[in-house]
Design an enzyme around this catalytic site. Structure first.
Site, short mmCIF file in Angstrom:
data_model
loop_
_atom_site.label_atom_id
_atom_site.label_comp_id
_atom_site.label_asym_id
_atom_site.label_seq_id
_atom_site.Cartn_x
_atom_site.Cartn_y
_atom_site.Cartn_z
N GLY A 45 -0.28 -15.43 -50.76
CA GLY A 45 -0.56 -15.36 -49.32
C GLY A 45 -0.52 -13.94 -48.79
O GLY A 45 -1.40 -13.53 -48.02
N HIS A 266 12.47 -24.81 -66.70
CA HIS A 266 12.67 -23.51 -67.34
C HIS A 266 13.90 -23.56 -68.24
O HIS A 266 14.96 -24.02 -67.82
CB HIS A 266 12.85 -22.45 -66.26
CG HIS A 266 12.72 -21.06 -66.78
ND1 HIS A 266 13.65 -20.50 -67.61
CD2 HIS A 266 11.76 -20.13 -66.60
CE1 HIS A 266 13.26 -19.27 -67.91
NE2 HIS A 266 12.12 -19.01 -67.31
N SER A 284 16.05 -14.59 -66.58
CA SER A 284 14.68 -14.34 -67.02
C SER A 284 14.45 -14.71 -68.48
O SER A 284 15.28 -14.46 -69.35
CB SER A 284 14.34 -12.87 -66.85
OG SER A 284 13.13 -12.60 -67.51
N ARG A 330 7.98 -22.40 -72.71
CA ARG A 330 9.12 -22.93 -71.95
C ARG A 330 9.33 -24.43 -72.18
O ARG A 330 10.47 -24.88 -72.28
CB ARG A 330 8.89 -22.68 -70.47
CG ARG A 330 8.97 -21.20 -70.17
CD ARG A 330 8.62 -20.90 -68.75
NE ARG A 330 8.88 -19.49 -68.50
CZ ARG A 330 8.60 -18.87 -67.36
NH1 ARG A 330 8.04 -19.54 -66.38
NH2 ARG A 330 8.87 -17.61 -67.21
N ARG A 435 3.12 -23.68 -67.71
CA ARG A 435 2.78 -22.29 -67.42
C ARG A 435 3.52 -21.37 -68.37
O ARG A 435 4.69 -21.58 -68.65
CB ARG A 435 3.16 -21.95 -65.97
CG ARG A 435 2.87 -20.51 -65.61
CD ARG A 435 3.11 -20.23 -64.15
NE ARG A 435 4.50 -20.35 -63.76
CZ ARG A 435 5.46 -19.47 -64.08
NH1 ARG A 435 5.18 -18.42 -64.83
NH2 ARG A 435 6.69 -19.66 -63.66
#
Lengths: 638, 249
Positions: A45, A266, A284, A330, A435
């Site tokens: 956005g 995740h 991460s 993942r 993803r």
């Protein structure tokens, strides 16, 4: 509902060039006559609003946060992929494209993913030009690291704060446009409905979260970049305010919703510590570059990790997937963690955790290098858990992190409602059923900087001038009245249970029945439980305070009311998709070795749901996916 | 543990505020500070009272939304930590905790502990950017940047814009925040063409918003959850003086 993906003709390498040339343009002098609304100010956005402003459109950007700089893109840690091949390790646009389609378990549209890989390089150039301080080597050139699902190093990063730095880059471009007067920003403002006039998206209904004022904002086109719906699970790595209301309201106005069941869990998050827990914190994925994941070999081994000898540890990812090891995608890593915990080999107080151990890397590289690479992550872990990961292995467990599903869009990112465009995590486009790490930042910025602006230009150049409409139009009045009535209803119930109480109950149903493992029986049960919970909500919720004021309970109540419907749509989609693919694991559909088993004959499609009205079952439409360049195969990371 | 909270309550921007005393339900030492407030709010809601409004979002210490003055310290007692990352193991049974909003003329209170920080956005609109349109700029590796410069830029760019520097300063000065942005670009070649113009414009905007001046007390550096260094202010002051000598900006 018509699902025309509008993929340009010609070879895949030329499709984006072809579309760019086919696109209609708007003369610079005419652009200021058009007003575009952008809802959400994250990477997609923020980048879209800034770029449209630079082109000269009149832009209004909306966000629920107190500043456009705070959207949840800011929390992305690890990095952003690009096919620069700066490391000279065999990367290319085609390889990034291939890895992304394969990583998504062959449930994404090839043409979109190819474009994503193509524009990935320009994103890095653009961000560097903006002054984004990416990590560099001593020669002054950009450094890369590797991420799950890839065998090349193509991930650009800014310490463990890549999302923050990219977002602040987009935000700086946005602030420049706000200063220049092309973009107006509306902070602490929520979108509560979409306004459709004569079949086209023409505006939104907003609520000012400080004064409570509800109003219509009209325009020539609307861009939704409002992120994903992971908070339907209550516990996720999303920010507390992330919600599905904008895309869910658009769905109820006629936009198709694609693959709602595709949720990414995740693998490396800090485990849940107690029932007061409000959110989960991600560590991460880049940590998997240097950390080794293991659990004790023996069931119920409760010894401290340091006193478990090497030969009694099971480095299960390295054992099961020798080619990719700790860097499997993942979905694979999360499922493997669930399996070892199901076998009662999990660690930590509740047995819901696995070790991520840096002992070997610290021995090999020295503490200083590990500190440089992951210092802030280690610090964050220590603050939350009170344990020092330099000396005691981290404990991690999978958590809901990202939603691949979203509003259906064509190649131009336009939804099934003309004039309504959807960017970033809010759309369904590029990641298929899973993803890959460092691809969300890439997609958000690709959509925002490079795809939305020409698509909006083409749309406006095609429709030329839309019939004038103002706030007195019946469509506006109806939408505004519906929003106001709903707020009144939420406040008037005055029942016994809090909003969070319902949200937690929904989250438990979703996590148990529509989480890492899904079964026909569990999903069928969830389809009974969710409507019951929803009925209870509308009878027994208690929302304190009043409408014309800053009322955080009221904000939450509206979002949870939508989650209570959206969760059902997710379950319905999960039930319908009788195959395992990516993050969607139907326990009935697995290989003998326990890997996800796809069914390409029956399910090589995007499942697109159409709202049919209150009390009606939504209708399912299918966009068949053709794979010409990446031939579907059983994904193997062995 | 159980605690007594002395919390600032204020119904709206215009309303007069006051400190209200609240007894917490049972609190676990594993909770984060904001989870403790969640538990307090749940109990208030169950009792039919209005919960305490406070700003929060990512709860990972990166979005910069949370903004609590805890026992007189911005973000509470832990160094280099936002309020959302502060955990209750810091406190013990029977403690009294005073929780207030950021106090600064440029940050008016909107409700309870929530303030309006849009002044920060406006300062950045004045010059907190590199003027480059979305396009296809030169290859990212065409201009090598000395690693030390890139690192210095990153150190400054780590600012999360929370406003703790302003809240902790007796002058309500925003100089640490503004200088962090000035300094990020000053360390990079991309920031050079607009360097003088930027510092002038941002300092002017900062003054116009009603932030105070820096009198070198270093409170901001001590309070900053991202440990942004005061040396950024020195750099900004130097650049600002230099900018006064430039005729054309």
């Amino acid at each position: 509902m018509q699902l025309d993906a509008k993929i340009p003709a010609g070879p895949i390498e030329k499709k984006w060039d072809t579309r760019s040339f086919e696109n209609k343009l708007v003369n610079p002098a005419n652009r200021r006559k058009y007003h575009v609304l952008v809802v959400g100010s994250g990477l997609a956005g923020g980048a879209a609003a800034a770029s449209l402003g630079e082109l000269g459109y009149r832009v209004s950007v909306f966000c629920y946060q107190d500043s456009t700089r705070r959207a949840h893109s800011i929390a992305a840690q690890g990095g952003i992929n690009a096919a620069k091949n700066y490391m000279g390790d065999g990367d290319s646009i085609h390889r990034l494209f291939y890895d992304t389609v394969k990583g998504g378990d062959y449930r994404a549209r090839e043409a979109n993913v190819y474009r994503l890989a193509q524009v990935s390089n320009a994103i890095i150039d653009q961000c560097v030009a903006q002054g984004v301080p990416f990590a560099r080597d001593y020669g002054g050139l950009l450094d890369n690291r590797s991420f799950g699902g890839a065998q090349v190093s193509r991930t650009f990063y800014a310490r463990g704060q890549t999302g923050q730095q990219l977002l602040l880059g987009a935000y700086s471009a946005l602030m420049r446009q706000v200063g220049a007067g092309t973009v107006k920003q509306y902070t602490r403002t929520e979108m509560l409905d979409l306004i459709v006039i004569d079949g086209r998206a023409r505006g939104i209904v907003t609520r000012d979260m400080v004064t409570g004022q509800v109003q219509c904002v009209l325009a020539d086109a609307v861009v939704l970049a409002t992120g994903g719906y992971g908070n339907v699970f209550f516990l996720s790595t999303n920010a507390m305010g992330c919600n599905a209301t904008a895309i869910f309201r658009a769905w109820k106005r006629g936009a198709g919703f694609a693959n709602p069941c595709f949720t990414q869990i995740h693998p490396t998050c800090i485990p849940v510590a107690g029932d007061y827990q409000s959110k989960l914190t991600l560590m991460s994925e880049s940590l998997r570059n240097d950390g080794r994941i293991w659990v004790p070999k023996a069931v119920g081994d409760k010894r401290a990790p340091g006193s478990i000898p090497e030969e009694e540890r099971d480095y299960y990812l390295e054992r099961r997937y020798p080619a990719f090891g700790n860097l499997v995608p993942r979905d694979v890593a999360s499922r493997a963690a669930k399996q070892v915990c199901d076998e009662q080999r999990g660690v930590g107080e509740f047995g819901l955790g696995v070790y991520l151990d840096f002992e070997d890397s610290i021995k090999r590289l020295g503490r200083k290098i590990i500190e440089e690479r992951y210092g802030n992550l280690f610090q964050m872990y220590e603050k939350i858990t009170g344990e020092d990961p330099y000396t005691v292995p981290m404990r991690i467990f999978p958590a809901v992190h990202y939603t691949m599903g979203g509003l259906w869009v064509d190649y131009n990112l336009e939804s099934t409602i003309p004039g309504l465009f959807v960017a970033g995590e809010a759309n369904f486009s590029d990641h298929g059923a899973n993803r890959l790490g460092a691809s969300a930042l890439m997609q958000g910025l690709a959509d925002g900087y490079y795809v939305i602006p020409p698509s909006i230009g083409h749309y406006l150049g095609t429709v030329r001038s839309l019939p004038a409409a103002d706030e007195t139009h019946p469509a506006c009045r109806d939408a505004e009245r519906a929003v106001t009535e709903r707020i009144g209803q939420l406040l008037s119930i005055q029942g016994r249970r809090t909003v969070d109480d319902f949200h937690k109950a929904l989250g438990r149903i979703m996590w148990d029945k529509c989480g890492m493992g899904r079964t026909e029986a569990g999903l069928t049960q969830a389809l009974e439980e969710i409507p019951r919970l929803r009925a209870d909500f509308w009878k027994d919720v208690r929302v304190p305070g009043s409408a014309p004021s800053l009322n955080q309970s009221l904000e939450k109540a509206g979002r949870v009311a939508d989650f209570l419907e959206h969760g059902e749509l997710m379950v319905r989609d999960a039930l319908e998709r009788r195959e395992s693919c990516g993050g969607h694991f139907r326990e009935e559909s697995q290989t003998e070795e326990g890997e996800a088993l796809r069914d390409d004959v029956n399910f090589a499609h995007a499942a697109v749901w159409e709202w049919k009205g209150e009390g009606q079952s939504p209708a399912l439409h299918k966009e068949e996916l053709a794979f010409e360049h990446c031939l579907p195969s059983q994904r193997s990371y062995k | 543990m159980k605690l007594t909270l002395k919390i600032w309550r204020q119904a709206s921007r215009e309303a007069k505020g006051r400190i209200e005393s609240l007894e917490t339900p049972e609190i676990s030492s594993h909770m984060s500070f904001l989870e403790m407030l969640d538990v307090v709010n749940e109990s208030l809601e169950r009792a039919g009272k209005e919960p305490v409004a406070f700003d929060h979002d990512c709860r990972e210490g990166i979005c910069g939304t949370c903004s609590l003055m805890i026992n007189g310290q911005a973000h509470g007692p832990w160094a280099g930590t936002t309020a959302c990352q502060l955990h209750m193991r810091e406190f013990k049974d029977g403690d009294v905790i005073v929780i207030e909003p950021w106090r600064a003329r440029a940050f008016p209170v909107l409700r309870d502990l929530i303030v309006d920080r849009s002044a920060f956005d406006r300062v950045l609109q004045a010059g907190g950017y590199v003027s480059v349109n979305t396009s296809s700029p030169q290859d990212a590796n065409a201009m090598p940047i000395r690693r030390a410069d890139a690192e210095a830029a990153m150190d400054a760019a780590a600012c999360i814009g929370c406003g703790a520097c302003v809240a902790s300063c007796k002058n309500a000065s925003a100089m640490l925040f503004v200088s962090a942005k000035v300094s990020q670009y000053a360390h990079l070649p991309q920031g050079q063409p607009e360097r003088m113009r930027r510092v002038r414009a941002m300092v002017e905007a900062m003054d116009a918003e009603g932030f105070g001046s820096c009198t070198n007390l270093y409170e901001c550096e001590a309070a900053c959850p991202k440990e942004i260094k005061i040396t950024n202010i020195a750099l900004m002051n130097r650049d600002w003086r230099r900018s006064l000598c430039e005729e054309e900006l």
